[in-house]
Motif scaffolding. Structure first.
Motif, PDB file in Angstrom:
ATOM      1  N   PHE A 173       0.827  -1.205   0.000  1.00 31.24           N
ATOM      2  CA  PHE A 173       0.000   0.000   0.000  1.00 31.24           C
ATOM      3  C   PHE A 173       0.865   1.261   0.000  1.00 31.24           C
ATOM      4  CE2 PHE A 173      -3.369  -2.734   2.023  1.00 31.24           C
ATOM      5  CZ  PHE A 173      -4.261  -2.636   0.968  1.00 31.24           C
ATOM      6  N   ASP A 174       0.357   2.274  -0.666  1.00 26.49           N
ATOM      7  CA  ASP A 174       1.002   3.586  -0.726  1.00 26.49           C
ATOM      8  C   ASP A 174       0.303   4.540   0.240  1.00 26.49           C
ATOM      9  OD1 ASP A 174       2.614   5.663  -1.555  1.00 26.49           O
ATOM     10  OD2 ASP A 174       1.621   5.960  -3.489  1.00 26.49           O
ATOM     11  N   GLN A 175       1.008   5.568   0.666  1.00 26.56           N
ATOM     12  CA  GLN A 175       0.478   6.695   1.439  1.00 26.56           C
ATOM     13  C   GLN A 175      -0.185   6.292   2.770  1.00 26.56           C
ATOM     14  OE1 GLN A 175      -1.881   8.959  -1.561  1.00 26.56           O
ATOM     15  NE2 GLN A 175      -0.260  10.476  -1.355  1.00 26.56           N
ATOM     16  N   GLU A 176       0.325   5.270   3.385  1.00 24.78           N
ATOM     17  CA  GLU A 176      -0.150   4.965   4.742  1.00 24.78           C
ATOM     18  C   GLU A 176       0.228   6.090   5.698  1.00 24.78           C
ATOM     19  OE1 GLU A 176       0.197   3.416   8.915  1.00 24.78           O
ATOM     20  OE2 GLU A 176       1.745   4.259   7.601  1.00 24.78           O
ATOM     21  N   GLU A 177       1.405   6.666   5.486  1.00 22.63           N
ATOM     22  CA  GLU A 177       1.897   7.720   6.366  1.00 22.63           C
ATOM     23  C   GLU A 177       1.068   8.998   6.265  1.00 22.63           C
ATOM     24  OE1 GLU A 177       3.963   7.164   8.569  1.00 22.63           O
ATOM     25  OE2 GLU A 177       5.323   5.572   7.960  1.00 22.63           O
ATOM     26  N   MET A 178       0.256   9.116   5.215  1.00 23.32           N
ATOM     27  CA  MET A 178      -0.592  10.295   5.038  1.00 23.32           C
ATOM     28  C   MET A 178      -2.015  10.055   5.521  1.00 23.32           C
ATOM     29  SD  MET A 178       1.602  12.351   3.876  1.00 23.32           S
ATOM     30  CE  MET A 178       0.575  13.745   3.439  1.00 23.32           C
ATOM     31  N   GLY A 179      -2.219   8.968   6.257  1.00 23.14           N
ATOM     32  CA  GLY A 179      -3.548   8.686   6.792  1.00 23.14           C
ATOM     33  C   GLY A 179      -4.217   7.492   6.128  1.00 23.14           C
ATOM     34  N   LYS A 180      -3.405   6.474   5.794  1.00 18.85           N
ATOM     35  CA  LYS A 180      -3.935   5.237   5.183  1.00 18.85           C
ATOM     36  C   LYS A 180      -4.674   5.516   3.871  1.00 18.85           C
ATOM     37  CE  LYS A 180      -6.313   4.117   8.916  1.00 18.85           C
ATOM     38  NZ  LYS A 180      -5.956   5.260   9.786  1.00 18.85           N
ATOM     39  N   VAL A 181      -4.176   6.491   3.115  1.00 13.00           N
ATOM     40  CA  VAL A 181      -4.859   6.912   1.884  1.00 13.00           C
ATOM     41  C   VAL A 181      -4.926   5.764   0.877  1.00 13.00           C
ATOM     42  CG1 VAL A 181      -4.750   8.482  -0.090  1.00 13.00           C
ATOM     43  CG2 VAL A 181      -4.231   9.326   2.210  1.00 13.00           C
ATOM     44  N   GLY A 182      -3.819   5.054   0.695  1.00 17.15           N
ATOM     45  CA  GLY A 182      -3.778   3.991  -0.292  1.00 17.15           C
ATOM     46  C   GLY A 182      -4.714   2.841   0.017  1.00 17.15           C
ATOM     47  N   SER A 183      -4.699   2.367   1.250  1.00 16.94           N
ATOM     48  CA  SER A 183      -5.562   1.233   1.603  1.00 16.94           C
ATOM     49  C   SER A 183      -7.035   1.636   1.601  1.00 16.94           C
ATOM     50  CB  SER A 183      -5.171   0.663   2.969  1.00 16.94           C
ATOM     51  OG  SER A 183      -5.238   1.648   3.983  1.00 16.94           O
ATOM     52  N   LYS A 184      -7.329   2.872   1.998  1.00 16.55           N
ATOM     53  CA  LYS A 184      -8.720   3.339   1.949  1.00 16.55           C
ATOM     54  C   LYS A 184      -9.214   3.399   0.504  1.00 16.55           C
ATOM     55  CE  LYS A 184      -8.630   6.128   6.208  1.00 16.55           C
ATOM     56  NZ  LYS A 184      -8.627   7.516   6.745  1.00 16.55           N
ATOM     57  N   ALA A 185      -8.351   3.874  -0.392  1.00 18.04           N
ATOM     58  CA  ALA A 185      -8.724   3.950  -1.802  1.00 18.04           C
ATOM     59  C   ALA A 185      -8.940   2.554  -2.370  1.00 18.04           C
ATOM     60  CB  ALA A 185      -7.640   4.687  -2.592  1.00 18.04           C
TER      61      ALA A 185
END
Length: 307
Positions: A173-185
């Motif tokens: 997953f990408d952008q976990e550090e920005m608030g789990k953006v990748g997994s949410k998407a």
């Protein structure tokens, strides 16, 4: 010895810019193809999630975030069993930000004598410092968070016997550090994709001998049995089974109602904690931890495949 950890630490330890991610994605694709898994990139909401294997038909999905964070100026600890302890440990950073903001506001107030200018100075400095936490210079050391999880996924890919490979899939997953953006998407784009499967997220598995195995709230008995059968005490590593109802671990598994997580911890006076992350001190990823996680992941896949 790990086949992938030295390469990741030497060449792909920082994964924030487009080029850094491009370079890592090319490496991840090569590793996946070498292990016999199809590989694709799925871009969604500015995230670049990487999928190895057939998620739809897999019985077990192993995940880890591959993006890395900005460097924090003060040590950062996470206490999964207590949000209060985590906040207390992070309080010095907040106090430092507030103190610097008040200092700037005081100086501006003295020089200008205006209340509006003073308030503007406070907000500008505080918000600027807050932005540095997310958008500041890259942390050059990411051994535990989350190069350890990335290395573990690659090790598991290669360790699974050929007859089990079709039962497992992997998502970086990408952008976990920005608030789990990748997994949410990903969860939004594929509703229900993990239903009836085991999803295990590996985040910070490199530093510590106590592994918190966090089952989702309201986990069914089959999932609990599978996790307990796979993760047991072995070779100095201890499996601590717990529920997300009482233990909070803010990572990508939270984007899925049935997501479980594994995290390596140290045990101190305040209990289990994940040390050193988001700072230059994040330099520890024990190969013995990767060996333990890999062996447990193979056992988990075997257990689920035979149910």
């Amino acid at each position: 010895m790990s086949d992938f950890l030295p390469v990741l630490l030497e060449k792909y330890q920082v994964r924030r810019s487009k080029k850094q991610k491009d370079d890592f994605i090319a490496y991840a694709q090569a590793v996946s193809h070498s292990a016999g898994y199809p590989f694709r990139e799925e871009a969604n909401n500015k995230s670049r999630n990487l999928i190895a294997g057939d998620v739809e038909n897999a019985k077990v999905i192993f995940t880890a975030h591959y993006d890395t964070c900005a460097e924090m100026p003060l040590p950062n600890l996470i206490y999964p069993e207590s949000r209060v302890k985590t906040l207390l440990v992070q309080m010095p950073l907040v106090l430092m930000m507030v103190a610097l903001s008040f200092g700037a506001a005081f100086l501006v107030g003295k020089l200008s004598g205006g209340r509006v200018e003073t308030l503007i100075a406070w907000y500008v400095v505080y918000l600027g410092l807050f932005a540095l936490i997310y958008f500041g210079p890259s942390n050059p050391h990411t051994a535990n968070d989350n190069t350890s999880g990335v290395a573990a996924l690659m090790e598991i890919m290669n360790a699974l016997p050929d007859e089990m490979k079709h039962d497992a899939a992997f998502i970086f997953f990408d952008q976990e550090e920005m608030g789990k953006v990748g997994s949410k998407a990903y969860a939004k784009a594929h509703p229900g994709i993990t239903e009836g499967k085991v999803l295990l997220n590996l985040d910070c598995v490199g530093d510590g001998d106590d592994f918190l195995i966090i089952a989702p709230k309201n986990a069914d008995e089959k999932l609990l049995e599978a996790l307990k059968a796979a993760f047991q005490d072995k070779n100095g590593k201890r499996a601590v089974h717990c529920s997300a109802e009482k233990v909070s671990y803010n990572s990508d598994q939270k984007s899925f109602s049935n997501g479980a997580a594994a995290a390596a911890c140290r045990k101190g006076r305040w209990g289990y904690h994940v040390p050193r992350i988001h700072t230059r001190r994040d330099v520890i990823c024990e190969e013995s931890n990767l060996n333990y996680v890999t062996a447990c992941a193979v056992k988990l896949t075997d257990y689920v495949s035979n149910q």
